[in-house]
Design a protein around this motif. Structure first.
Motif, PDB file in Angstrom:
ATOM      1  N   SER A  49      19.888  33.592  17.341  1.00  0.00           N
ATOM      2  CA  SER A  49      18.599  33.284  17.413  1.00  0.00           C
ATOM      3  C   SER A  49      18.244  32.170  18.493  1.00  0.00           C
ATOM      4  N   LEU A  50      17.557  32.796  19.550  1.00  0.00           N
ATOM      5  CA  LEU A  50      17.200  31.946  20.692  1.00  0.00           C
ATOM      6  C   LEU A  50      15.749  31.450  20.572  1.00  0.00           C
ATOM      7  N   HIS A  51      15.649  30.323  20.601  1.00  0.00           N
ATOM      8  CA  HIS A  51      14.210  29.911  20.095  1.00  0.00           C
ATOM      9  C   HIS A  51      13.579  28.940  21.025  1.00  0.00           C
ATOM     10  N   LEU A  52      12.025  28.730  20.910  1.00  0.00           N
ATOM     11  CA  LEU A  52      11.455  27.774  21.522  1.00  0.00           C
ATOM     12  C   LEU A  52      10.333  27.150  20.577  1.00  0.00           C
ATOM     13  N   TYR A  53      10.449  25.914  20.234  1.00  0.00           N
ATOM     14  CA  TYR A  53       9.756  25.202  19.009  1.00  0.00           C
ATOM     15  C   TYR A  53       8.239  25.143  19.591  1.00  0.00           C
ATOM     16  N   ASP A  54       7.258  25.298  18.932  1.00  0.00           N
ATOM     17  CA  ASP A  54       5.806  25.157  19.331  1.00  0.00           C
ATOM     18  C   ASP A  54       5.629  23.905  19.980  1.00  0.00           C
ATOM     19  N   LEU A  63      38.636  32.995  35.350  1.00  0.00           N
ATOM     20  CA  LEU A  63      38.372  32.716  33.919  1.00  0.00           C
ATOM     21  C   LEU A  63      37.082  32.740  33.386  1.00  0.00           C
ATOM     22  N   GLU A  64      36.936  33.705  32.566  1.00  0.00           N
ATOM     23  CA  GLU A  64      35.397  33.889  32.042  1.00  0.00           C
ATOM     24  C   GLU A  64      35.433  32.994  30.842  1.00  0.00           C
ATOM     25  N   LEU A  65      34.337  32.517  30.411  1.00  0.00           N
ATOM     26  CA  LEU A  65      34.214  32.097  29.103  1.00  0.00           C
ATOM     27  C   LEU A  65      32.898  32.438  28.405  1.00  0.00           C
ATOM     28  N   LEU A  66      33.341  33.108  27.048  1.00  0.00           N
ATOM     29  CA  LEU A  66      31.981  33.660  26.326  1.00  0.00           C
ATOM     30  C   LEU A  66      31.799  32.602  25.224  1.00  0.00           C
ATOM     31  N   ALA A  67      30.470  32.193  24.960  1.00  0.00           N
ATOM     32  CA  ALA A  67      30.221  31.424  23.976  1.00  0.00           C
ATOM     33  C   ALA A  67      29.331  32.112  22.927  1.00  0.00           C
ATOM     34  N   HIS A  68      29.571  32.305  21.766  1.00  0.00           N
ATOM     35  CA  HIS A  68      28.881  32.900  20.723  1.00  0.00           C
ATOM     36  C   HIS A  68      28.021  31.895  19.854  1.00  0.00           C
ATOM     37  N   MET A  69      26.735  31.824  19.939  1.00  0.00           N
ATOM     38  CA  MET A  69      25.898  30.718  19.430  1.00  0.00           C
ATOM     39  C   MET A  69      25.181  31.589  18.280  1.00  0.00           C
ATOM     40  N   ARG A  70      25.102  30.836  17.032  1.00  0.00           N
ATOM     41  CA  ARG A  70      24.478  31.569  15.788  1.00  0.00           C
ATOM     42  C   ARG A  70      22.949  31.369  15.919  1.00  0.00           C
ATOM     43  N   SER A  71      22.671  29.992  16.703  1.00  0.00           N
ATOM     44  CA  SER A  71      21.476  29.523  17.078  1.00  0.00           C
ATOM     45  C   SER A  71      21.408  28.667  18.016  1.00  0.00           C
ATOM     46  N   ASN A  72      19.961  28.680  18.765  1.00  0.00           N
ATOM     47  CA  ASN A  72      20.102  27.639  19.927  1.00  0.00           C
ATOM     48  C   ASN A  72      18.440  27.224  20.319  1.00  0.00           C
ATOM     49  N   ASP A  73      18.216  26.043  20.470  1.00  0.00           N
ATOM     50  CA  ASP A  73      17.150  25.590  20.769  1.00  0.00           C
ATOM     51  C   ASP A  73      16.966  25.863  22.210  1.00  0.00           C
ATOM     52  N   ALA A  74      16.254  26.647  22.559  1.00  0.00           N
ATOM     53  CA  ALA A  74      16.200  26.845  24.264  1.00  0.00           C
ATOM     54  C   ALA A  74      15.747  25.655  25.119  1.00  0.00           C
ATOM     55  N   PHE A  75      14.891  24.977  24.460  1.00  0.00           N
ATOM     56  CA  PHE A  75      14.464  23.513  25.430  1.00  0.00           C
ATOM     57  C   PHE A  75      15.088  22.396  25.343  1.00  0.00           C
ATOM     58  N   LYS A  76      15.663  22.021  24.138  1.00  0.00           N
ATOM     59  CA  LYS A  76      16.464  20.880  24.033  1.00  0.00           C
ATOM     60  C   LYS A  76      18.117  21.145  23.918  1.00  0.00           C
ATOM     61  N   GLY A  77      18.588  22.176  23.273  1.00  0.00           N
ATOM     62  CA  GLY A  77      19.977  22.385  23.193  1.00  0.00           C
ATOM     63  C   GLY A  77      20.577  23.240  24.211  1.00  0.00           C
ATOM     64  N   LEU A  78      19.789  24.097  24.747  1.00  0.00           N
ATOM     65  CA  LEU A  78      20.504  25.299  25.429  1.00  0.00           C
ATOM     66  C   LEU A  78      21.125  24.444  26.927  1.00  0.00           C
ATOM     67  N   PRO A  79      20.248  23.740  27.473  1.00  0.00           N
ATOM     68  CA  PRO A  79      20.867  22.806  28.902  1.00  0.00           C
ATOM     69  C   PRO A  79      22.333  22.177  28.728  1.00  0.00           C
ATOM     70  N   GLY A  80      22.038  21.470  27.549  1.00  0.00           N
ATOM     71  CA  GLY A  80      23.387  20.458  27.248  1.00  0.00           C
ATOM     72  C   GLY A  80      24.722  21.467  26.703  1.00  0.00           C
ATOM     73  N   ASP A  81      24.469  22.463  26.041  1.00  0.00           N
ATOM     74  CA  ASP A  81      25.444  23.374  25.800  1.00  0.00           C
ATOM     75  C   ASP A  81      25.979  24.221  26.950  1.00  0.00           C
ATOM     76  N   ILE A  82      25.174  24.606  27.865  1.00  0.00           N
ATOM     77  CA  ILE A  82      25.805  25.155  28.929  1.00  0.00           C
ATOM     78  C   ILE A  82      26.704  24.314  29.918  1.00  0.00           C
TER      79      ILE A  82
END
Length: 332
Positions: free
Chosen positions: A202-207, A156-175
């Motif tokens: 949009s994958l981004h890292l806030y300043d 079973l593969e899973l493909l998640a489509h994100m419109r936007s993702n905070d790479a530092f704060k959001g990405l680890p929890g989403d995965i």
């Protein structure tokens, strides 16, 4: 931008490195950041979903957020128990308009039933982002557009489509959350899980997080560790028991963990109790007692931090005088 990695830490390491090196500076509503568009992140081993680093060792908040989703709840107090700075929609509003829980409700059951009926289907998609979200001015708007489940060669593969993702704060929890759902569905179908793919507009890292990302990179490579396998078979009944335990623990009731619950789910319940003990500033012995009941050492790094915190609190308590040692004020 494409990143393929075996573990979450390997993936984060490369994502942070590339954003810092070649990310495009942009200014968004939440502040300046470095951005990559059209990013595809692929996790070879979805069970290697926990960061082993000091800065991203956030198992408790990730687990709490997952259970918030799977409970079907949109209660703000629920998620703030695990993520105290979770944004609010406004004063006096006790629910979260963008909560995933109501959007997931009954859809996991539908995914399992649909794939059982038609394993080759390409239509098994859970929509999260809704058209109405485009026009609402809320603190939070869903970052996830869809989750698509594909069954290939009994994996079973899973493909998640994100419109936007905070790479530092959001990405680890989403995965963490989405790969747990991937494994939950796979177990119900009686198949192994395949790769997890995370596509981000949009994958981004806030300043404000750039130095933290550099610190993460400077920690070096971490030991490889995966979460244990979920037990074989449909785990929804066991998940249901964990959700009942979670509610009791969060509300301070200290419910007894059922002896018949498989060790996998017992361990998660004990993690929730350890988090509760830390919030209650309980003595370190409470953490040690709960830890001793756990059957898997993979969670040790996440417990260590809570235990050290409790031991530090214990050490800072005033020492009793000789008179206090032999006096029980409650019996006076």
């Amino acid at each position: 931008m494409k990143v393929v990695a075996a573990t979450l830490d390997d993936l984060l390491h490369e994502v942070f490195r590339r954003l810092l090196a070649t990310g495009r500076p942009v200014v968004a509503s939440r502040g300046p950041n470095l951005e990559k568009t059209g990013a595809l992140l692929e996790l070879i081993n979805p069970r290697a979903r926990m960061s082993r680093t000091e800065s991203r060792c956030l198992l408790f908040s990730a687990l709490g957020e997952l259970l918030w989703y799977l409970s079907g709840s949109n209660d703000l107090a629920f998620i703030k128990y695990y993520i105290p700075d979770y944004p609010e929609d406004g004063p006096g509003i006790s629910t979260v308009r963008a909560a995933y829980g109501p959007r997931f409700e009954e859809k996991i059951d539908w995914v399992i039933d649909a794939l059982r009926a038609k394993p080759n289907s390409r239509r098994i998609v859970i929509p999260i982002y809704e058209p109405i979200d485009c026009n609402l001015d809320h603190a939070e708007v869903p970052c996830t557009c869809t989750l698509q489940f594909l069954l290939h060669d009994d994996r079973l593969e899973l493909l998640a489509h994100m419109r936007s993702n905070d790479a530092f704060k959001g990405l680890p929890g989403d995965i963490f959350s989405f790969t747990m759902i991937q494994e939950l569905v796979g177990r119900a179908l009686g198949v192994e899980i395949g790769r997890y793919k995370h596509f981000v507009g949009s994958l981004h890292l806030y300043d404000e997080d750039q130095q933290k990302a550099r610190n993460f990179i400077d920690e070096g490579w971490q030991s490889k560790a995966s979460m244990p396998l979920m037990p074989l078979g449909d785990q929804r009944p066991n998940l249901g028991q964990l959700l009942i335990l979670e509610e009791g623990i969060r509300n301070g009731l200290n419910p007894e963990t059922p002896t018949a619950l498989p060790d996998y789910w017992k361990n998660l319940a004990y993690l929730l109790k350890i988090y509760r003990a830390d919030r209650d500033k309980a003595p370190a012995q409470r953490v040690r007692t709960l830890r001793a009941k756990m059957s898997n050492l993979v969670f040790a790094p996440y417990i260590d931090k809570r235990q050290r915190s409790a031991e530090k609190r214990d050490a800072e308590l005033p020492r009793p005088t000789p008179t206090q040692l032999f006096t029980n004020p409650t019996n006076e």
